[in-house]
Design an enzyme around this catalytic site. Structure first.
Site, PDB file in Angstrom:
ATOM      1  N   GLU A  93       0.819  -1.222   0.000  1.00  0.00           N
ATOM      2  CA  GLU A  93       0.000   0.000   0.000  1.00  0.00           C
ATOM      3  C   GLU A  93       0.850   1.268   0.000  1.00  0.00           C
ATOM      4  OE1 GLU A  93      -3.288   2.286   2.749  1.00  0.00           O
ATOM      5  OE2 GLU A  93      -2.589   0.305   3.365  1.00  0.00           O
ATOM      6  N   ASP A  94       1.963   1.268   0.765  1.00  0.00           N
ATOM      7  CA  ASP A  94       2.708   2.510   0.998  1.00  0.00           C
ATOM      8  C   ASP A  94       4.006   2.648   0.208  1.00  0.00           C
ATOM      9  OD1 ASP A  94       0.760   3.148   2.794  1.00  0.00           O
ATOM     10  OD2 ASP A  94       1.887   2.559   4.577  1.00  0.00           O
TER      11      ASP A  94
END
Length: 752
Positions: A93-94
Site C-alpha cells: 500500500e505505501d
C-alpha cells in the site's frame, strides 16, 4: 521557524534490531525448519521498503509492523505466516513493491493475505460511507483467510496504543470507529484480551477524565481488593488441594471500560459498583474428557462455602457460546469477617484449554481443532452466515451502512439454543423468532413460512424462541414476505434475505416514485440533480434514494410535500449565505467556504471550529445539547451547515466512524455569557418542601432560569426532571454540587 531535532540513526538501528530479536524470542517455541529465515527475509524487506518513512510521533515507521507482528504472536497466538504478513502489511500500500514481488519472494498464501489487508484500505467515492464499505471489503476476506481480519485487529490495536501523537479530531474518529466496529468484531472472534484493550483505549481518548478517575481508584483500592480476594479463595484453595487437583485461582479486576459502562447504566458512582473483579478457577485437567466433571466438582466446592445466586448461574460448558467460549459462571454471596454487609462475587470455572480459547479465541481454536471438541464450530457457523449476508448484499453499494448496522447487531448478541424436529441443535441470536429460525434453516423455507409449531403448539411466526424449544416450520407456496416481517426478526441472515425479497417486489414502486418526484419537481421548476435528491432524502428522513422513491411510490409521502420542502429551502437561503455543496469534499473544505463568505468574525461566538480554529456559524445538536466546557466536535450536515455534538453523544460513534470525512475540530473558548439548555435528573426520598428547596437554590441563589420541571413520587421515593439554562459546565457543576447537599437528595445526574 520549526526546530530541527537531530536523529541518531545508529541508536535507531540498534533499537530496531532489539525489537526484532524480541519478536523472534516470542515466536521461537513454534518455529519449524526454515521459518526463522523466512521471517528475517520479511523483516529485511520491510526495513528497506519503509527506510525513509516515519510515523506521526517521529519514530521510524518500521516500529509499527514489528509491533503488529509482536501482537499477532504474543496476544493472539498466530504463527509464522501471520508474522511475515504483519511485517509486510503496509509494504504494497505505501511503497513501490507490488503483490507480484511479494508472491515471488514469499509464495501465494502470503500474497493472498497481504492482498486482503491492502483491499481494506484505499479511498472510496464521496457520498458513500468510506468506513462501512471498507469494513464490508474486510469481511469479504473471511472467505479467503480469517487471519486477514486478525492481523487487521492487531494493526488497529497498535494504532490505538500510539494514538497520542494524532490530532484530537483524528483521535476521536479512530477511537469511535474502533468501538463501533473493531471491538465487537474481536469479541465475536473470541479475542477477549484484544477486545478489552480496544474498549479501554477508546475510553482513554474519548472520556480521558473518566478513564483516569477509574484507573486511579482501581490503583488506590488494589491492596484492600487483593486482601478481599485472598480471604475469599482461601477455603476453596484448601479443598481443591486436599482433593488432589492441579489448578490455578486468580482474581482479576474488570476492565476500566466495563466498570465505566456499569457506572453509566446503573447511574452509580465507582464506590457503589461492587462487582469490580471476577475470581477465576482454572482446572488443569488430565484430558479433555475430564474437563466438565472437574469444573462441576470445583463448582460444588465453591457452593459448599458460599451461597450461590441460582438465577445468575451460566452454564457454557454444555452449550458453548457462538464464539467458542466455554465456562461455568456462578455468583455467590460472601461476607468478610467484620464487614457490615455481604457482597456478590462472580466466580468463573474453566479448564486450561477453555481459558486459552477465552483469551485467544479463533487462534486457539486452530490449536485444539484436532481434538474431539466443539470449539470453533460456532465461529465456523458464524463465518458461513457472514458469507451468506455478503452474498445477499453484494450488488448493493448503497446498502453498505444498512449492512453494517445489521452485522453489528449480531456481534455482541447473546444466544438462544433451539432444536429442529429431528433434534439438530441450532444457535440463534437471543430474541430470535420462529421466522428467524425458518430463515436459518433455508432462505426458501423462511420466504414461505406462515406459522410454526413450538414444542408441538401452533404459534405465529413472530413468536420469540426460548432455550430448549423444538421448532417445526409450516410453509405455504403462496406466502410472500412483507415489510412487517422486518419488525420481528433479529438475525442478520433473516433481515438481509427479507430485504432482498422485498426489494425485488418493490422495484415497481421505486420506479413510480422516481416519476412522481420528477413530475412534481418539473412543475415547481426544480432541477432533479443528485444534490436535490440527497436534500430530499435528508428532509424526509430516508436512508437511501431508493427508500425515498419507494415512499413516494407507495404514497407514504404525498407529492405536495415537495412544495413545502422548496418553501423551507428558499427561506433558509434568505437567512444564511448560500454554500455550494458541490464543492464540499470534506470538513476542511466546508470551513474554508464559510470563512470566505463570513470573513473574520469579531463577536465572541463561544466556539472555535476547524483546523485553523475559526469563528464560524454552527447549530447545536438537539440529540445531546452541548454546552460550553463540553468536549465537542463539528459535523458537516447535508442541509443545515455545521452541527456541534458532544463527544459522548449517543450518535457520536456512528457519525465519527461512518462519516469521518465530514467531522471537523471544535472547542469552546472564553465567551460572553450565553445561556444553554441542560437537563438534570434528581433522585431522593420525598418530603414536604423538597421541590421548594430545589427551586430556591436554582432560581434565587444561582439565578438560573428553569424551562420546565416534572416531579414524580412513588412509595416515598422522589424523581425530578428539570430543564434549565446554564452558561457552561462549571456553572452546571456548581448547581449539581449545591443540589446534592439538599436534605433527601441521593443523586443528581445530567441527562441529554
Amino acid at each position: 521557524m520549526p526546530i530541527e531535532v537531530e536523529i541518531d540513526l545508529e541508536l535507531e538501528r540498534l533499537e530496531i534490531l532489539k525489537r526484532y530479536r524480541k519478536l523472534l524470542r516470542a515466536a521461537k517455541p513454534f518455529l519449524k525448519d526454515d521459518d526463522a529465515k523466512k521471517i528475517k527475509k520479511a523483516f529485511n524487506l520491510s526495513v528497506e521498503a519503509h527506510k525513509d518513512m516515519r510515523r506521526k510521533s517521529g519514530e521510524p515507521y518500521i516500529y509499527h509492523p514489528i509491533a503488529v507482528a509482536q501482537i499477532c504472536v504474543e496476544e493472539i497466538g498466530l504463527g509464522t505466516t501471520s508474522i511475515i504478513c504483519a511485517l509486510l502489511h503496509d509494504v504494497v500500500e505505501d511503497t513501490d513493491y507490488t503483490l507480484k514481488d511479494i508472491e515471488h519472494q514469499f509464495g501465494p498464501k502470503v500474497a493472498q493475505i497481504i492482498d486482503g489487508l491492502t483491499k481494506i484500505s484505499g479511498q472510496f467515492e464521496f457520498g458513500t460511507s468510506q468506513q462501512a464499505e471498507n469494513f464490508r471489503k474486510m469481511l469479504l476476506t473471511l472467505s479467503d483467510d480469517i487471519r486477514v481480519i486478525m492481523i487487521k485487529l492487531a494493526d488497529r490495536l497498535h494504532n490505538m496504543r500510539t494514538l497520542d501523537s494524532m490530532a484530537r479530531d483524528k483521535q476521536l474518529k479512530i477511537a469511535s470507529e474502533t468501538i463501533f466496529i473493531y471491538a465487537p468484531l474481536a469479541h465475536r472472534l473470541g479475542l477477549h484480551s484484544i477486545k478489552t484493550d480496544l474498549e479501554d483505549l477508546y475510553l482513554k481518548y474519548t472520556e480521558p477524565e473518566s478513564y483516569e478517575e477509574i484507573k486511579n481508584k482501581l490503583r488506590a483500592t488494589k491492596t484492600s481488593r487483593d486482601r478481599f480476594i485472598n480471604k475469599f479463595i482461601e477455603p476453596i484453595d484448601i479443598d481443591l488441594k486436599e482433593q488432589g487437583y492441579d489448578f490455578v485461582i486468580k482474581g482479576r479486576p474488570k476492565s476500566i471500560y466495563s466498570i465505566w459502562n456499569k457506572m453509566r447504566k446503573q447511574k452509580k458512582p465507582f464506590e457503589e459498583i461492587y462487582d469490580l473483579f471476577a475470581v477465576r478457577i482454572i482446572m488443569n485437567s488430565v484430558d479433555i474428557k475430564a474437563e466438565k466433571s472437574d469444573c462441576w466438582h470445583a463448582y460444588s466446592i465453591v457452593t459448599d462455602h458460599y451461597t450461590p445466586n441460582i438465577d445468575r448461574l451460566k452454564d457454557w460448558l454444555a452449550t458453548p457460546r457462538a464464539n467458542g467460549y466455554e465456562s461455568l459462571h456462578i455468583t455467590v454471596m460472601y461476607r468478610p469477617e467484620g464487614a457490615d454487609k455481604g457482597q456478590w462475587v462472580e466466580v468463573q470455572v474453566r479448564s486450561k484449554r477453555m481459558d486459552e480459547i477465552a483469551e485467544k479465541g479463533v487462534a486457539a481454536h486452530w490449536k485444539y481443532k484436532g481434538n474431539d471438541t466443539r470449539t470453533g464450530q460456532g465461529i465456523d457457523q458464524w463465518i458461513n452466515q457472514v458469507r451468506e449476508m455478503l452474498e445477499a448484499t453484494k450488488d448493493s453499494k448503497s446498502a453498505a451502512l444498512e449492512f453494517l448496522d445489521d452485522f453489528r447487531s449480531n456481534l455482541f448478541a447473546e444466544e438462544v439454543f433451539v432444536f429442529t424436529p429431528k433434534g439438530e441443535l441450532r444457535v440463534l441470536q437471543r430474541g430470535a423468532t420462529a421466522l428467524d429460525f425458518a430463515f436459518d434453516i433455508h432462505s426458501e423455507v423462511g420466504a414461505r413460512c406462515i406459522a410454526a409449531k413450538v414444542n408441538n403448539t401452533l404459534v405465529p411466526i413472530s413468536q420469540p424462541l426460548n432455550n430448549g424449544d423444538q421448532v417445526e416450520i409450516i410453509t405455504a407456496k403462496r406466502q410472500k414476505p412483507s415489510e412487517d416481517w422486518l419488525k420481528f426478526v433479529v438475525t442478520s441472515k433473516a433481515k438481509a434475505r427479507i430485504k432482498e425479497l422485498i426489494k425485488e417486489e418493490n422495484k415497481q414502486y421505486i420506479s413510480d416514485g422516481r416519476s412522481i418526484i420528477e413530475k412534481k419537481c418539473k412543475i415547481l421548476h426544480l432541477d432533479v440533480t443528485l444534490e436535490l435528491i440527497n436534500q430530499l432524502r435528508a428532509y424526509f428522513n430516508c436512508k437511501t434514494p431508493s427508500d425515498l422513491y419507494y415512499r413516494f411510490g407507495k404514497a407514504y409521502i404525498q407529492p405536495d410535500e415537495i412544495k413545502k420542502f422548496k418553501q423551507e429551502k428558499e427561506a433558509k437561503q434568505n437567512i444564511q449565505a448560500k454554500i455550494n455543496t458541490d464543492d464540499l469534499q470534506d470538513g476542511k473544505q466546508f470551513t474554508k467556504e464559510l470563512k470566505k463568505m463570513h470573513g473574520e468574525r469579531t463577536d465572541a461566538d463561544a466556539l472555535l471550529i476547524g483546523e485553523d480554529m475559526d469563528k464560524i456559524d454552527y447549530i447545536l445538536a438537539q440529540c445531546c445539547n452541548p454546552i460550553p466546557g463540553d468536549d465537542v466536535f463539528g459535523f458537516v450536515t447535508v442541509n443545515e451547515g455545521i452541527k456541534i455534538h458532544r463527544t459522548t453523544c449517543p450518535n457520536a460513534p456512528e457519525l465519527l466512524s461512518n462519516h469521518g470525512n465530514r467531522v471537523i475540530k471544535a472547542k469552546w473558548t472564553s465567551q460572553q455569557k450565553i445561556a444553554f439548555l441542560a437537563g438534570l435528573r434528581i433522585d431522593g426520598t420525598d418530603r414536604v418542601g423538597l421541590v421548594n428547596d430545589l427551586t430556591r437554590i436554582i432560581s434565587n441563589e444561582l439565578h438560573i432560569n428553569i424551562r420546565s420541571i416534572s416531579v414524580e413520587t412513588e412509595e416515598g421515593l422522589f424523581e425530578g426532571l428539570i430543564k434549565l439554562y446554564v452558561y457552561d459546565t462549571r456553572h452546571l457543576e456548581q448547581l449539581i454540587h449545591k443540589i446534592e447537599k439538599v436534605d433527601g437528595v441521593f443523586k443528581v445526574a445530567r441527562f441529554d
